[in-house]
Design an enzyme around this catalytic site. Structure first.
Site, PDB file in Angstrom:
ATOM      1  N   GLY A   1       0.966  -1.365  -0.057  1.00  0.00           N
ATOM      2  CA  GLY A   1       0.037   0.133  -0.152  1.00  0.00           C
ATOM      3  C   GLY A   1       0.831   1.310   0.216  1.00  0.00           C
ATOM      4  O   GLY A   1       0.580   2.438  -0.696  1.00  0.00           O
TER       5      GLY A   1
ATOM      6  N   SER B   1      -3.730  -3.263  -0.762  1.00  0.00           N
ATOM      7  CA  SER B   1      -2.494  -3.632  -0.077  1.00  0.00           C
ATOM      8  C   SER B   1      -2.725  -5.405   0.243  1.00  0.00           C
ATOM      9  O   SER B   1      -3.963  -5.488   0.703  1.00  0.00           O
ATOM     10  CB  SER B   1      -2.195  -3.178   1.304  1.00  0.00           C
ATOM     11  OG  SER B   1      -1.190  -3.840   1.977  1.00  0.00           O
TER      12      SER B   1
ATOM     13  N   HIS C   1      -1.485  -7.589   2.265  1.00  0.00           N
ATOM     14  CA  HIS C   1      -1.435  -8.448   3.882  1.00  0.00           C
ATOM     15  C   HIS C   1      -2.657  -7.782   4.751  1.00  0.00           C
ATOM     16  O   HIS C   1      -2.817  -8.227   5.929  1.00  0.00           O
ATOM     17  CB  HIS C   1      -0.306  -7.993   4.438  1.00  0.00           C
ATOM     18  CG  HIS C   1      -0.039  -6.586   5.037  1.00  0.00           C
ATOM     19  ND1 HIS C   1       0.107  -6.289   6.265  1.00  0.00           N
ATOM     20  CD2 HIS C   1       0.200  -5.326   4.225  1.00  0.00           C
ATOM     21  CE1 HIS C   1       0.495  -4.946   6.202  1.00  0.00           C
ATOM     22  NE2 HIS C   1       0.656  -4.562   5.154  1.00  0.00           N
TER      23      HIS C   1
ATOM     24  N   CYS D   1       4.694   5.291  18.551  1.00  0.00           N
ATOM     25  CA  CYS D   1       5.434   4.905  19.798  1.00  0.00           C
ATOM     26  C   CYS D   1       6.858   5.620  19.274  1.00  0.00           C
ATOM     27  O   CYS D   1       7.481   5.000  18.513  1.00  0.00           O
ATOM     28  CB  CYS D   1       5.506   3.560  20.437  1.00  0.00           C
ATOM     29  SG  CYS D   1       6.271   3.473  21.753  1.00  0.00           S
TER      30      CYS D   1
HETATM   31  C1  PLP Z   1      -4.899   3.035   5.134  1.00  0.00           C
HETATM   32  C2  PLP Z   1      -3.670   2.719   4.872  1.00  0.00           C
HETATM   33  N1  PLP Z   1      -2.646   2.875   3.714  1.00  0.00           N
HETATM   34  C3  PLP Z   1      -1.817   2.355   3.458  1.00  0.00           C
HETATM   35  C4  PLP Z   1      -1.143   1.283   4.240  1.00  0.00           C
HETATM   36  C5  PLP Z   1       0.284   0.828   3.927  1.00  0.00           C
HETATM   37  O1  PLP Z   1       0.181  -0.323   3.592  1.00  0.00           O
HETATM   38  P1  PLP Z   1       1.389  -1.350   3.316  1.00  0.00           P
HETATM   39  O2  PLP Z   1       1.522  -1.860   4.759  1.00  0.00           O
HETATM   40  O3  PLP Z   1       0.961  -2.594   2.436  1.00  0.00           O
HETATM   41  O4  PLP Z   1       2.592  -0.613   2.953  1.00  0.00           O
HETATM   42  C6  PLP Z   1      -2.021   0.869   5.407  1.00  0.00           C
HETATM   43  C7  PLP Z   1      -1.139  -0.048   6.326  1.00  0.00           C
HETATM   44  O5  PLP Z   1      -1.452   0.094   7.721  1.00  0.00           O
HETATM   45  C8  PLP Z   1      -3.182   1.481   5.622  1.00  0.00           C
HETATM   46  O6  PLP Z   1      -3.988   1.003   6.588  1.00  0.00           O
END
Ligand code: PLP
Length: 380
Positions: A71, A199, A201, A325
């Site tokens: 993502g 994304s 995962h 954190c």
């Molecule tokens: C809304 C959103 N955008 C982008 C990402 C980033 O995706 P990736 O972990 O595959 O880089 C996340 C992951 O937490 C997300 O929740």
């Protein structure tokens, strides 16, 4: 004690069928998809199928799909790629204060390169303000990037209305659909989005993989340079085995979408009912907004994030806060800070619980009992 996982918005367990598809591909399909011999052609077939499955899942066509490393990279290519390719038309970008850092930090980086950005407010219900968006648009706006579902609150944003509003404007429209994909039906044509991020995962696929939808009329400047892969928009030898797993995860997420939606809604309702039965003092952030059922963000008055998360973890419940954190201290979440006033305690006492494949009725109710006991002990 077996820990109970309630953090599916952070990442999800790999589905057993996904693991099988990946193992098979790793063992039997090592060719380079760019090679013209039979080994290459066999690997290419995996990519072709994946592209078709990904495209169909959002009502797009195969050539509009760019596989990425996740993502974050998809957001980066969408935002920086569009900005750099379209700067002759303007240098103004509109986004919101609640975006994922993959978007926020990318836009901030463009500001350092001479682009201008407007960060829209978020109301106390966790939604973007359409009126403010209308006023933010300028003749030199080239990109609007607004997420489909917020990853901390689960609040659904009015993407279709935004698409309608932007249809007459020169600007391109990108949406980060990472948390929406697999929960909500997505049709890029109906939504009138030009770019959309997914994304792997978050839908029980492998980490380090995602895709970006790019409308055929949109030119994106590549961020890395190399071979011809992904039509030069994202060069580099593809992660074939992971893509085989992602294909399986997409198919499962599409065929099981409605059933999962209902199941997670049941888990959420069960979880909340147990908190109520145990007389826990709490409120739901974004309660009055339309939300996806698998993410719930709960404020527990009289507590703080550090104490909650430490106690939950000790009792075997894995949840999270949107807080970052840094050097051992917990900073309030930027999403909740955008929703609430500075002196609201919601920014420092809220926890995100997110449901998914690792859950069942039993472990959800066991987790809720534990959470209730801890919160009551901390506050009463
Ligand atoms: C809304 C959103 N955008 C982008 C990402 C980033 O995706 P990736 O972990 O595959 O880089 C996340 C992951 O937490 C997300 O929740």
């Amino acid at each position: 004690m077996k820990a109970i996982y309630l953090d599916h918005a952070a990442t999800t367990p790999v589905h057993p069928q996904v693991a099988d598809a990946m193992t098979e591909s790793l063992q039997e399909n090592f060719g380079n998809p760019s090679s013209i011999h039979s080994f290459g052609r066999k690997a290419r077939q995996v990519l072709d199928k994946a592209r078709l499955v990904a495209a169909q899942s959002i009502h797009a066509t195969e050539k509009d799909i760019v596989f990425t490393s996740g993502g974050t990279e998809a957001d980066n290519i969408a935002i920086t790629g569009v900005a750099l390719a379209n700067q002759a038309k303007g240098k103004h970008i509109v986004t919101t204060k609640m975006e994922h850092h993959a978007t926020l930090h990318t836009v901030e980086n463009l500001e350092k390169q001479g682009f201008e950005a407007t960060y829209l407010d978020v109301d106390e219900h966790g939604a973007v303000d359409m009126e403010q968006l209308k006023h933010a648009l300028r003749d030199d706006t080239i990109l609007v990037t607004i997420m489909m579902v917020n990853n901390e609150t689960g609040v659904i944003q009015p993407i279709e209305k935004i698409g309608d509003l932007l249809a007459e404007h020169q600007t391109f429209f990108h949406t980060d659909a990472v948390q929406a994909y697999g929960m909500l039906p997505i049709d890029v044509g109906e939504l009138k989005v030009d770019l959309l991020t997914v994304s792997s995962h978050k839908i029980n696929g492998p980490k380090g993989l995602g895709f970006l939808y790019v409308h055929p009329d949109v030119t994106v400047h590549a961020l890395q340079h190399g071979g011809e892969q992904e039509r030069k928009r994202r060069p580099g030898t593809e992660n074939v085995a992971a893509i085989a797993g992602f294909t399986e995860a997409i198919q499962l997420s599409q065929t099981e979408r409605e059933q999962r939606y209902q199941q997670y809604q049941d888990y959420r309702d069960l979880f909340l009912q147990i908190l109520r039965d145990q007389d826990v003092d709490f409120s739901i952030n974004g309660e009055n907004s339309e939300r996806i059922p698998n993410i719930i963000n709960i404020s527990f008055p009289g507590t703080n994030v550090e104490a909650l998360l430490t106690n939950f973890d000790l009792s075997g419940v894995a949840a999270s806060s949107g807080s970052a954190c840094t050097a051992g201290s917990v900073e309030p979440s930027h999403v909740l800070s955008a929703m609430f006033t500075e002196n609201s305690s919601c920014t420092t006492n809220s926890i995100r619980f997110s449901f998914g494949l690792a859950n069942n009725q039993e472990n959800v109710s066991e987790a809720a009992e534990k959470v209730a006991k801890i919160v009551n002990r901390l506050t009463k």
